[in-house]
Scaffold this motif. Structure first.
Motif, PDB file in Angstrom:
ATOM      1  N   GLN A  15     -30.831  23.916  12.742  1.00 14.27           N
ATOM      2  CA  GLN A  15     -32.086  24.397  12.984  1.00 14.27           C
ATOM      3  C   GLN A  15     -32.725  23.522  14.047  1.00 14.27           C
ATOM      4  OE1 GLN A  15     -34.363  24.534   9.293  1.00 14.27           O
ATOM      5  NE2 GLN A  15     -34.466  22.505   9.160  1.00 14.27           N
ATOM      6  N   MET A  16     -33.715  24.127  14.946  1.00 10.93           N
ATOM      7  CA  MET A  16     -34.496  23.478  15.830  1.00 10.93           C
ATOM      8  C   MET A  16     -35.304  22.288  15.196  1.00 10.93           C
ATOM      9  SD  MET A  16     -36.727  25.514  18.833  1.00 10.93           S
ATOM     10  CE  MET A  16     -35.538  26.863  18.775  1.00 10.93           C
ATOM     11  N   PRO A  17     -35.424  21.078  15.962  1.00 13.13           N
ATOM     12  CA  PRO A  17     -34.751  20.810  17.179  1.00 13.13           C
ATOM     13  C   PRO A  17     -33.173  20.597  16.804  1.00 13.13           C
ATOM     14  CG  PRO A  17     -35.810  18.896  16.468  1.00 13.13           C
ATOM     15  CD  PRO A  17     -36.310  19.881  15.716  1.00 13.13           C
ATOM     16  N   TYR A  18     -32.245  21.050  17.894  1.00  8.26           N
ATOM     17  CA  TYR A  18     -30.826  20.889  17.535  1.00  8.26           C
ATOM     18  C   TYR A  18     -30.145  19.785  17.937  1.00  8.26           C
ATOM     19  CZ  TYR A  18     -31.058  25.955  16.767  1.00  8.26           C
ATOM     20  OH  TYR A  18     -31.406  27.205  16.201  1.00  8.26           O
ATOM     21  N   LYS A  19     -30.724  18.835  18.410  1.00 10.40           N
ATOM     22  CA  LYS A  19     -30.265  17.427  19.017  1.00 10.40           C
ATOM     23  C   LYS A  19     -29.470  16.722  17.863  1.00 10.40           C
ATOM     24  CE  LYS A  19     -31.198  13.268  21.585  1.00 10.40           C
ATOM     25  NZ  LYS A  19     -30.125  13.714  22.974  1.00 10.40           N
ATOM     26  N   VAL A  20     -28.428  16.163  18.182  1.00  6.14           N
ATOM     27  CA  VAL A  20     -27.932  15.267  17.492  1.00  6.14           C
ATOM     28  C   VAL A  20     -27.465  14.026  18.101  1.00  6.14           C
ATOM     29  CG1 VAL A  20     -27.150  16.798  15.535  1.00  6.14           C
ATOM     30  CG2 VAL A  20     -25.582  16.019  17.329  1.00  6.14           C
ATOM     31  N   PHE A  21     -26.966  12.861  17.501  1.00  8.19           N
ATOM     32  CA  PHE A  21     -26.676  11.755  18.373  1.00  8.19           C
ATOM     33  C   PHE A  21     -25.234  11.426  17.855  1.00  8.19           C
ATOM     34  CE2 PHE A  21     -30.998  11.710  17.673  1.00  8.19           C
ATOM     35  CZ  PHE A  21     -31.619  11.056  18.638  1.00  8.19           C
ATOM     36  N   HIS A  22     -24.233  11.445  18.909  1.00 10.68           N
ATOM     37  CA  HIS A  22     -22.805  11.435  18.727  1.00 10.68           C
ATOM     38  C   HIS A  22     -22.302   9.978  18.832  1.00 10.68           C
ATOM     39  CE1 HIS A  22     -23.727  15.307  20.311  1.00 10.68           C
ATOM     40  NE2 HIS A  22     -22.590  15.700  19.875  1.00 10.68           N
ATOM     41  N   TYR A  23     -21.192   9.602  17.878  1.00  6.60           N
ATOM     42  CA  TYR A  23     -20.634   8.544  18.005  1.00  6.60           C
ATOM     43  C   TYR A  23     -19.343   8.385  17.630  1.00  6.60           C
ATOM     44  CZ  TYR A  23     -25.564   6.709  16.602  1.00  6.60           C
ATOM     45  OH  TYR A  23     -26.805   6.466  16.753  1.00  6.60           O
ATOM     46  N   GLN A  24     -18.410   7.656  18.512  1.00  4.98           N
ATOM     47  CA  GLN A  24     -16.966   7.538  18.220  1.00  4.98           C
ATOM     48  C   GLN A  24     -16.851   6.146  17.518  1.00  4.98           C
ATOM     49  OE1 GLN A  24     -14.793   6.136  21.614  1.00  4.98           O
ATOM     50  NE2 GLN A  24     -12.799   6.557  20.798  1.00  4.98           N
ATOM     51  N   VAL A  25     -16.057   6.400  16.380  1.00  2.00           N
ATOM     52  CA  VAL A  25     -15.671   5.177  15.577  1.00  2.00           C
ATOM     53  C   VAL A  25     -14.340   4.953  15.629  1.00  2.00           C
ATOM     54  CG1 VAL A  25     -15.729   4.446  13.156  1.00  2.00           C
ATOM     55  CG2 VAL A  25     -17.530   5.938  14.058  1.00  2.00           C
ATOM     56  N   LYS A  26     -13.812   3.605  15.766  1.00  4.56           N
ATOM     57  CA  LYS A  26     -12.473   3.205  16.018  1.00  4.56           C
ATOM     58  C   LYS A  26     -12.318   2.055  14.911  1.00  4.56           C
ATOM     59  CE  LYS A  26     -10.452   2.773  20.116  1.00  4.56           C
ATOM     60  NZ  LYS A  26     -10.310   2.355  21.423  1.00  4.56           N
ATOM     61  N   ILE A  27     -11.143   2.595  14.032  1.00 10.10           N
ATOM     62  CA  ILE A  27     -10.621   1.468  13.028  1.00 10.10           C
ATOM     63  C   ILE A  27      -9.462   1.056  13.020  1.00 10.10           C
ATOM     64  CG2 ILE A  27     -10.847   1.262  10.439  1.00 10.10           C
ATOM     65  CD1 ILE A  27     -13.227   3.170  10.027  1.00 10.10           C
ATOM     66  N   HIS A  28      -8.903   0.021  12.985  1.00  6.92           N
ATOM     67  CA  HIS A  28      -7.657  -0.518  12.822  1.00  6.92           C
ATOM     68  C   HIS A  28      -7.384  -0.741  11.177  1.00  6.92           C
ATOM     69  CE1 HIS A  28      -3.695  -1.945  14.146  1.00  6.92           C
ATOM     70  NE2 HIS A  28      -3.785  -3.163  13.136  1.00  6.92           N
TER      71      HIS A  28
END
Length: 478
Positions: free
Chosen positions: A338-351
């Motif tokens: 629902q509004m506000p629709y903004k989210v915060f994106h993250y790339q996660v890299k695991i070895h």
């Protein structure tokens, strides 16, 4: 001399009458140019965003002044889509039509009016651009037919809109660089046609279906969105299929609260989400949602596309940056329900390091992020498969801005509370570092284990990683 004077007067009167006649014919010809226009053009006001109280009539110059059109400001032209109608006798429909209506859920439903998003969009446009003109194109009589019939009318509606815009440009020298067309559903197709038929290029066309893909699931006959890219920038919120808040769980809740009468709203929920994302961009000017260029949904889900270099990311909606590109590009993002629709994106890299020989499939994890402003805990994600001594990348997102990242926790969940395989032996992997990239800030952070190496064991406690304080890392980030 007297006869010569009379002759000159007679010639003058004849020339004047000839000029007037020709002018009258020209005016009549111009009037006839607009006779075939069936669409109506209502200039709505900030005080009354829901009613068509004043119409601009092509060929009638006084109508523009009467409606207080602002010649020095922007103009938004809103074109609605297919409007649901009551199907009085569903048995009389052909099988193809019957399936279409059943899918969209409108058998026995009545509206016959503008869709509910229209006044919301008008209000949001005026809030963002108070001095602008917001014109709503009324083609309801054509939009209320069976879908294939209404679809066939979009060319005529597009021509109507183009004639209206050309008239405004020619009659009042109104610059088309101030014109922004906004179309939804079949109205999107009409907007595209109108843009191709104007004498000069309009400033912008926002096509809520073809370039903001929010409902493209299923076969072509069963989908009311478009999956393939068709614009200069094609944006796929949440992959372009069912949107958050429009799922089966939501369907059960709606049916329980309102009965079966509103089931059609669930399909419209996803289809109309594109409009509400645009409205959100108008109202939440300070925090625009960001979309990322990516070749595929699968690559985006792995977090591989969170780069903003060379115009690889862009704002969603009203503040989208114009980018010159030789070919169309696909862009992806996640949103809230629902509004506000903004989210915060993250790339996660695991070895994952270890001696486990088996490949793990469809394993459920939870990750928690802690920052300088807030935290987001127990974010679920699933790795389709992973094995020892390999690096894996995936996408997560938070609904709140947590600020600069300081710490994270990672937990490997059991398959179920009663998993016999996990009862006898619980697999584990060693993890030294976890790399995280924030899409919105483009910052990269490396998290280290407090004990140099953490052992992540299935079904056991979370392992903790803190922001590394390595000197070489500080040099790189600086």
């Amino acid at each position: 001399m007297e006869s010569k004077a009379l002759l000159l007067v007679a010639l003058g009167m004849w020339f004047q009458s000839l000029t007037a006649t020709r002018g009258g014919v020209a005016a009549a010809d111009r009037g006839r140019d607009f006779i075939d226009i069936e669409s109506k053009f209502a200039l709505r006001t900030p005080e009354d965003t829901a009613e068509d109280t004043c119409h601009l009539i092509p060929g009638v110059t006084e109508s523009v002044a009467n409606c207080h059109f602002n010649h020095s400001s922007k103009t938004f032209v809103v074109i609605h889509g297919w409007t649901l109608q009551k199907v009085a006798n569903p048995q009389c429909l052909r099988e193809e039509e019957r399936r279409q209506y059943q899918f969209i859920g409108v058998l026995g439903q009545v509206t016959g009016m503008y869709e509910s998003w229209v006044p919301k969009l008008v209000a949001a446009l005026y809030k963002r651009e108070p001095d602008s003109n917001v014109i709503v194109v009324d083609w309801l009589s054509r939009a209320q037919q069976h879908y294939p019939v209404s679809a066939g009318y979009t060319k005529l509606v597009g021509k109507d809109v183009a004639k209206f815009i050309n008239w405004m440009a020619e009659e009042f020298h109104y610059p088309l660089d101030n014109v922004h067309l906004l179309g939804y559903s079949l109205g999107a197709h009409a907007a595209g046609i109108a843009g191709s038929l104007t004498n000069k290029k309009v400033n912008r066309i926002t096509d809520f279906v073809d370039v903001l893909h929010t409902f493209t699931r299923g076969s072509p006959g069963r989908s009311i969105g478009i999956q393939k890219p068709v614009g200069h920038v094609d944006i796929y919120p949440n992959g372009g299929t069912f949107q958050p808040g429009c799922n089966i769980g939501e369907a059960i809740r709606v049916i329980a609260e309102r009965g079966l009468g509103d089931v059609d709203q669930l399909v419209k929920c996803s289809h109309e989400r594109s409009i509400h994302l645009f409205i959100d961009s108008l109202l939440n000017e300070e925090n625009p949602s960001k979309a990322y260029r990516c070749n595929s949904k699968e690559a985006f889900e792995k977090g591989l596309c969170l780069s903003c270099r060379k115009n690889r990311c862009n704002n969603l909606g009203y503040e989208i940056n114009k980018v010159r590109a030789k070919r169309s590009s696909k862009m992806y993002l996640k949103t809230r329900s629902q509004m506000p629709y903004k989210v915060f994106h993250y790339q996660v890299k695991i070895h994952f390091s270890g001696t486990e020989s088996d490949t793990q499939t469809n394993q459920a994890f939870e990750i928690s992020l802690y920052g300088t402003v807030a935290e987001s805990e127990n974010i679920p994600f699933t790795l389709p498969e992973f094995s020892a001594n390999k690096t894996y990348s995936f996408l997560i997102y938070t609904e709140v801005d947590i600020g600069e990242l300081l710490m994270l926790k990672l937990k490997w969940k059991n398959d179920s509370y009663f998993s016999w395989s996990d009862w006898w032996s619980s697999p584990s992997f060693a993890i030294e570092k976890i790399r995280v990239k924030a899409g919105e800030t483009q910052k990269k952070v490396i998290f280290c284990s407090r004990e140099k190496v953490s052992h992540l064991q299935k079904g056991k406690a979370s392992v903790v990683f803190v922001k590394c304080h390595d000197k070489s890392l500080n040099k790189k980030s600086g």
